[in-house]
Design a protein around this motif. Structure first.
Motif, mmCIF file in Angstrom:
data_model
loop_
_atom_site.group_PDB
_atom_site.id
_atom_site.type_symbol
_atom_site.label_atom_id
_atom_site.label_comp_id
_atom_site.label_asym_id
_atom_site.label_seq_id
_atom_site.Cartn_x
_atom_site.Cartn_y
_atom_site.Cartn_z
ATOM 1 N N GLY A 77 0.816 -1.187 0.161
ATOM 2 C CA GLY A 77 0.056 -0.070 0.075
ATOM 3 C C GLY A 77 0.876 1.289 0.044
ATOM 4 N N ALA A 78 1.965 1.255 0.683
ATOM 5 C CA ALA A 78 2.970 2.447 0.886
ATOM 6 C C ALA A 78 3.589 2.657 -0.657
ATOM 7 C CB ALA A 78 3.742 2.130 2.043
ATOM 8 N N VAL A 120 2.163 1.870 -3.187
ATOM 9 C CA VAL A 120 1.369 2.285 -4.444
ATOM 10 C C VAL A 120 1.151 3.740 -4.317
ATOM 11 C CG1 VAL A 120 -1.169 2.440 -4.765
ATOM 12 C CG2 VAL A 120 -0.198 0.246 -4.272
ATOM 13 N N LYS A 121 1.107 4.571 -3.139
ATOM 14 C CA LYS A 121 1.315 5.966 -3.070
ATOM 15 C C LYS A 121 2.425 6.446 -3.830
ATOM 16 C CE LYS A 121 -1.420 5.819 1.333
ATOM 17 N NZ LYS A 121 -1.448 6.324 2.586
ATOM 18 N N ASP A 122 3.630 6.061 -3.397
ATOM 19 C CA ASP A 122 4.954 6.422 -4.269
ATOM 20 C C ASP A 122 4.789 6.357 -5.758
ATOM 21 O OD1 ASP A 122 5.809 6.951 -1.716
ATOM 22 O OD2 ASP A 122 7.175 5.219 -1.654
ATOM 23 N N THR A 147 2.129 6.232 -7.643
ATOM 24 C CA THR A 147 1.194 6.980 -8.410
ATOM 25 C C THR A 147 1.660 8.531 -8.767
ATOM 26 O OG1 THR A 147 0.187 7.582 -6.298
ATOM 27 C CG2 THR A 147 -0.919 5.997 -7.231
ATOM 28 N N GLU A 148 2.760 8.817 -7.855
ATOM 29 C CA GLU A 148 3.361 9.968 -8.069
ATOM 30 C C GLU A 148 4.597 9.848 -9.138
ATOM 31 O OE1 GLU A 148 2.687 12.894 -7.087
ATOM 32 O OE2 GLU A 148 1.011 11.944 -5.945
ATOM 33 N N SER A 161 -5.045 6.140 -10.520
ATOM 34 C CA SER A 161 -5.950 5.943 -9.203
ATOM 35 C C SER A 161 -5.440 4.481 -8.709
ATOM 36 C CB SER A 161 -7.250 6.065 -9.695
ATOM 37 O OG SER A 161 -7.732 5.094 -10.734
ATOM 38 N N SER A 162 -5.635 4.302 -7.348
ATOM 39 C CA SER A 162 -5.553 2.788 -6.703
ATOM 40 C C SER A 162 -6.767 2.611 -6.496
ATOM 41 C CB SER A 162 -4.671 3.075 -5.476
ATOM 42 O OG SER A 162 -5.188 3.971 -4.670
ATOM 43 N N ASP A 214 -8.104 -0.044 -1.107
ATOM 44 C CA ASP A 214 -6.822 -0.170 -0.075
ATOM 45 C C ASP A 214 -6.204 -1.280 -0.896
ATOM 46 O OD1 ASP A 214 -7.526 1.702 1.549
ATOM 47 O OD2 ASP A 214 -8.793 0.115 2.817
ATOM 48 N N ARG A 241 -3.702 -3.069 -3.814
ATOM 49 C CA ARG A 241 -2.401 -2.746 -4.445
ATOM 50 C C ARG A 241 -2.463 -2.801 -6.169
ATOM 51 N NH1 ARG A 241 1.437 -7.216 -1.858
ATOM 52 N NH2 ARG A 241 -0.494 -8.446 -1.485
ATOM 53 N N ILE A 265 -3.382 -0.859 -9.492
ATOM 54 C CA ILE A 265 -3.222 0.766 -10.031
ATOM 55 C C ILE A 265 -3.822 0.902 -11.228
ATOM 56 C CG2 ILE A 265 -1.673 2.436 -10.508
ATOM 57 C CD1 ILE A 265 0.497 1.576 -8.679
#
Length: 227
Positions: free
Chosen positions: A73-74, A76-78, A80-81, A113-114, A117, A119, A121
């Motif tokens: 999950g962490a 995924v946030k990285d 997406t950027e 977009s994810s 919650d 993984r 994308i």
């Protein structure tokens, strides 16, 4: 003011409430069909996996599963950027030889977009050309996976669904635009009618005399059309 009075006000200027919505709907139809260019959107789905797990670890299955979900999950946030970064977009432009697009413009065409919650994308690209939208989407995914391997020294992103060429545009939506314009025109026409009625201070009826002048009406003189 009674309901009957509201109806009379509308009927008195009915042409406004008919004409204005028709003009608004007609303008919206012309813009949607003849001015706005169709926009197509191609989508691709990626899945982030965890390849850094120590298989010899003595952690329980529940702890391993939780750690995988947390780390994934962490990431995924990285990710997406990273998808819309200049490093990725510049490489895509060079690979596809897109001379009419800058990295900033390409980043604006990309939507990442994810899924809640998870993984998973989803990468989407919007373009006026459906074939180019598909090509850019697949190129973005390929370049993104390559850059993840270079920057993070891991290969933990897989393509689930590659992009296919879209057949229908996502916008404009002429019928929705026309409906919105029609109802907006109706409300605007109603507002104009009641504003005109509010600003009209001329005396027309016996009730207006009693209301504004505060004197009783003794008699009416009918209008005689003499020919």
């Amino acid at each position: 003011m009674e309901l009957k009075q509201y109806v009379n006000i509308i009927l008195k200027r009915l042409w406004i409430i008919i004409l204005l919505p028709l003009v608004a709907a007609g303008t919206s139809a012309f813009v949607s069909f003849h001015i706005m260019k169709p926009v197509y959107e191609a989508n691709s789905t990626l899945y982030v996996i965890d390849k850094n797990r120590d298989t010899d670890s003595s952690d329980s299955a529940e702890d391993i599963s939780y750690n995988e979900i947390y780390v994934g999950g962490a990431l995924v946030k990285d990710y997406t950027e990273l998808v819309k970064s200049r490093t990725v977009t510049s490489s895509v432009i060079q690979e596809l030889e897109l001379e009419d697009i800058t990295p900033a413009q390409l980043a604006g065409m990309i939507r990442v977009s994810s899924k809640n919650d998870t993984r998973i994308i989803e990468i989407s690209v919007s373009d006026n050309d459906p074939e180019r939208a598909m090509e850019i989407t697949n190129a973005v995914c390929d370049v993104f996976i390559e850059k993840v391997g270079e920057l993070m020294q891991i290969e933990n992103v897989n393509i689930v669904d590659p992009a296919v060429q879209p057949t229908e545009p996502v916008k404009p939506r002429p019928m929705i635009n026309i409906a919105i314009a029609l109802f907006t025109g109706i409300f605007m026409a109603a507002g104009i009618i009641f504003l005109m009625e509010y600003l009209d201070d001329t005396i027309k009826t016996n009730e207006d005399v009693e209301r504004y002048l505060n004197i009783p009406v003794l008699a009416n003189i009918p209008r005689l059309d003499l020919k």
